[in-house]
Write a protein that holds these residues in place. Structure first.
Motif, PDB file in Angstrom:
ATOM      1  N   PHE A  66      -1.952   0.452   7.418  1.00 46.81           N
ATOM      2  CA  PHE A  66      -2.352   1.544   6.532  1.00 46.81           C
ATOM      3  C   PHE A  66      -2.423   1.077   5.070  1.00 46.81           C
ATOM      4  O   PHE A  66      -2.326   1.888   4.152  1.00 46.81           O
TER       5      PHE A  66
ATOM      6  N   CYS B 216       0.195   2.297  -0.541  1.00 50.00           N
ATOM      7  CA  CYS B 216       0.057   3.728  -0.235  1.00 50.00           C
ATOM      8  C   CYS B 216       0.691   4.483  -1.406  1.00 50.00           C
ATOM      9  O   CYS B 216       1.862   4.882  -1.358  1.00 50.00           O
ATOM     10  N   TYR B 217      -0.072   4.656  -2.445  1.00 52.76           N
ATOM     11  CA  TYR B 217       0.455   5.113  -3.732  1.00 52.76           C
ATOM     12  C   TYR B 217       1.105   6.491  -3.669  1.00 52.76           C
ATOM     13  O   TYR B 217       2.010   6.792  -4.435  1.00 52.76           O
TER      14      TYR B 217
ATOM     15  N   CYS C 195       4.522   1.408  -3.276  1.00 50.99           N
ATOM     16  CA  CYS C 195       4.540   2.841  -2.943  1.00 50.99           C
ATOM     17  C   CYS C 195       5.113   3.572  -4.157  1.00 50.99           C
ATOM     18  O   CYS C 195       6.337   3.740  -4.280  1.00 50.99           O
TER      19      CYS C 195
ATOM     20  N   LEU D  50       2.416   7.949  -0.765  1.00 47.65           N
ATOM     21  CA  LEU D  50       3.314   8.140   0.368  1.00 47.65           C
ATOM     22  C   LEU D  50       4.681   8.613  -0.131  1.00 47.65           C
ATOM     23  O   LEU D  50       5.318   7.969  -0.959  1.00 47.65           O
TER      24      LEU D  50
ATOM     25  N   SER E 248      -3.447   0.255   1.481  1.00 47.70           N
ATOM     26  CA  SER E 248      -4.410   0.866   0.556  1.00 47.70           C
ATOM     27  C   SER E 248      -4.938   2.209   1.034  1.00 47.70           C
ATOM     28  O   SER E 248      -6.045   2.613   0.669  1.00 47.70           O
ATOM     29  N   ASN E 249      -4.143   2.924   1.849  1.00 39.22           N
ATOM     30  CA  ASN E 249      -4.451   4.334   2.124  1.00 39.22           C
ATOM     31  C   ASN E 249      -3.905   5.130   0.938  1.00 39.22           C
ATOM     32  O   ASN E 249      -2.821   5.704   0.986  1.00 39.22           O
ATOM     33  N   SER E 250      -4.661   5.180  -0.101  1.00 39.84           N
ATOM     34  CA  SER E 250      -4.160   5.677  -1.388  1.00 39.84           C
ATOM     35  C   SER E 250      -3.882   7.177  -1.402  1.00 39.84           C
ATOM     36  O   SER E 250      -3.244   7.674  -2.328  1.00 39.84           O
TER      37      SER E 250
ATOM     38  N   PHE F  47       2.482  -0.353   4.973  1.00 44.92           N
ATOM     39  CA  PHE F  47       2.174   0.779   4.094  1.00 44.92           C
ATOM     40  C   PHE F  47       1.990   0.325   2.637  1.00 44.92           C
ATOM     41  O   PHE F  47       2.136   1.132   1.714  1.00 44.92           O
TER      42      PHE F  47
ATOM     43  N   LEU G  86      -2.519   8.750   1.460  1.00 43.47           N
ATOM     44  CA  LEU G  86      -1.550   9.035   2.520  1.00 43.47           C
ATOM     45  C   LEU G  86      -0.235   9.525   1.925  1.00 43.47           C
ATOM     46  O   LEU G  86       0.391   8.844   1.113  1.00 43.47           O
ATOM     47  N   GLU G  87       0.204  10.715   2.336  1.00 44.48           N
ATOM     48  CA  GLU G  87       1.441  11.308   1.837  1.00 44.48           C
ATOM     49  C   GLU G  87       2.508  11.444   2.919  1.00 44.48           C
ATOM     50  O   GLU G  87       3.693  11.386   2.624  1.00 44.48           O
TER      51      GLU G  87
END
Length: 287
Positions: free
Chosen positions: A58, A84-85, A111, A87, A60-62, A81, A64-65
């Motif tokens: 996942f 995932c900024y 993250c 998350l 650079s699933n920017s 992850f 994704l929370e």
């Protein structure tokens, strides 16, 4: 039976339906960068996806929370992850019986939404190299004791990897449960090599003002451990410490102009801890 490298990379939010008998094999090359660059806001890694969350699955699933990990998962590979900024560590959910036995490096690097993280026993006994690298909003980490080993009736020692909290610039505390203890032998640097040990553990943690290196942290303060922690004002060292490696306190103003812990200079011959300039409590023996 298998899904290969970057199979759905940069797809916006692909949706999946599994037939009743469908499963994904855990082949060594399964799904690296599987959903790299996608735009998921939440994802449920249910049992059909297999036991392994692959390398940078996942990344650079920017957006994704939220993420759910099912009981079947036991392996989260490196960078799973990363970047995932958004998350939220409070929105990472485990199924009741989930346990991670293998955790790669840099799993949560960058993250930026992490703030107060509880390392529950579900995450396993090893905080791997650079797990929280550049989690720049992370303020505190609480580490729970692992489950007791039923065969020995003892709580296993924990391990912590190279630069696990590197450049967590707002980190102020890491609190261990009373039965949690790290393996000192795994902290030692071999052949001047940081990697695979606990070197640079808190490098660049510029908000860290005090630290109690109690017996739970073990007998070794590893190489570069507090490198660049320039706001460190108070440091307490347990009297079991036998090794302080090179550059452990490099850049820490806590020692003023004194050479830190390099010999018996700060022994206290009357059996009490000696207080160094700047608030360091040093045990009654030479490092």
């Amino acid at each position: 039976k298998n899904i290969y490298y970057q199979a759905f990379g940069y797809c916006t939010t692909p949706e999946f339906t599994f037939d009743a008998d469908a499963t994904i094999d855990d082949a060594p090359n399964y799904g690296s960068f599987l959903f790299y660059g996608c735009k998921y806001t939440s994802f449920d890694w249910h049992e059909k996806w297999g036991r392994k969350i692959p390398y940078e699955a996942f990344g650079s699933n920017s957006l994704l929370e939220e993420f759910t990990i099912n009981d079947n998962v036991n392996n989260i590979e490196s960078y799973a992850f990363a970047y995932c900024y958004k998350l939220d560590n409070e929105k990472i959910h485990f199924s009741e019986d989930a346990r991670i036995t293998t955790l790669g490096s840099y799993v949560f690097s960058y993250c930026y939404a992490f703030k107060n993280f509880t390392w529950s026993k579900k995450w396993g006994t090893k905080i791997s190299a650079s797990t929280f690298y550049y989690c720049t909003a992370l303020e505190s980490v609480n580490v729970e004791s692992p489950d007791e080993d039923p065969s020995t009736k003892e709580v296993p020692l924990m391990e912590i990897g190279y630069s696990a909290f590197g450049y967590c610039s707002k980190l102020k505390s890491v609190v261990l449960d009373n039965k949690c203890k790290f393996n000192s032998e795994k902290m030692k640097t071999l052949n001047s090599d940081y990697y695979g040990t606990s070197g640079n553990l808190f490098i660049g943690c510029t908000a860290l003002e005090s630290f109690d290196w109690n017996e739970q942290w073990g007998t070794v303060i590893p190489k570069g451990c507090f490198n660049g922690c320039n706001k460190l004002k108070n440091f307490t060292m347990n009297n079991k410490v036998t090794v302080i490696e090179n550059s452990a306190f490099k850049g820490c103003k806590i020692f003023g102009n004194h050479k830190a812990c390099s010999s018996s200079l700060y022994r206290n011959s009357r059996g009490h801890p000696a207080k160094l300039p700047g608030g360091v409590i040093y045990p009654d023996h030479a490092a």
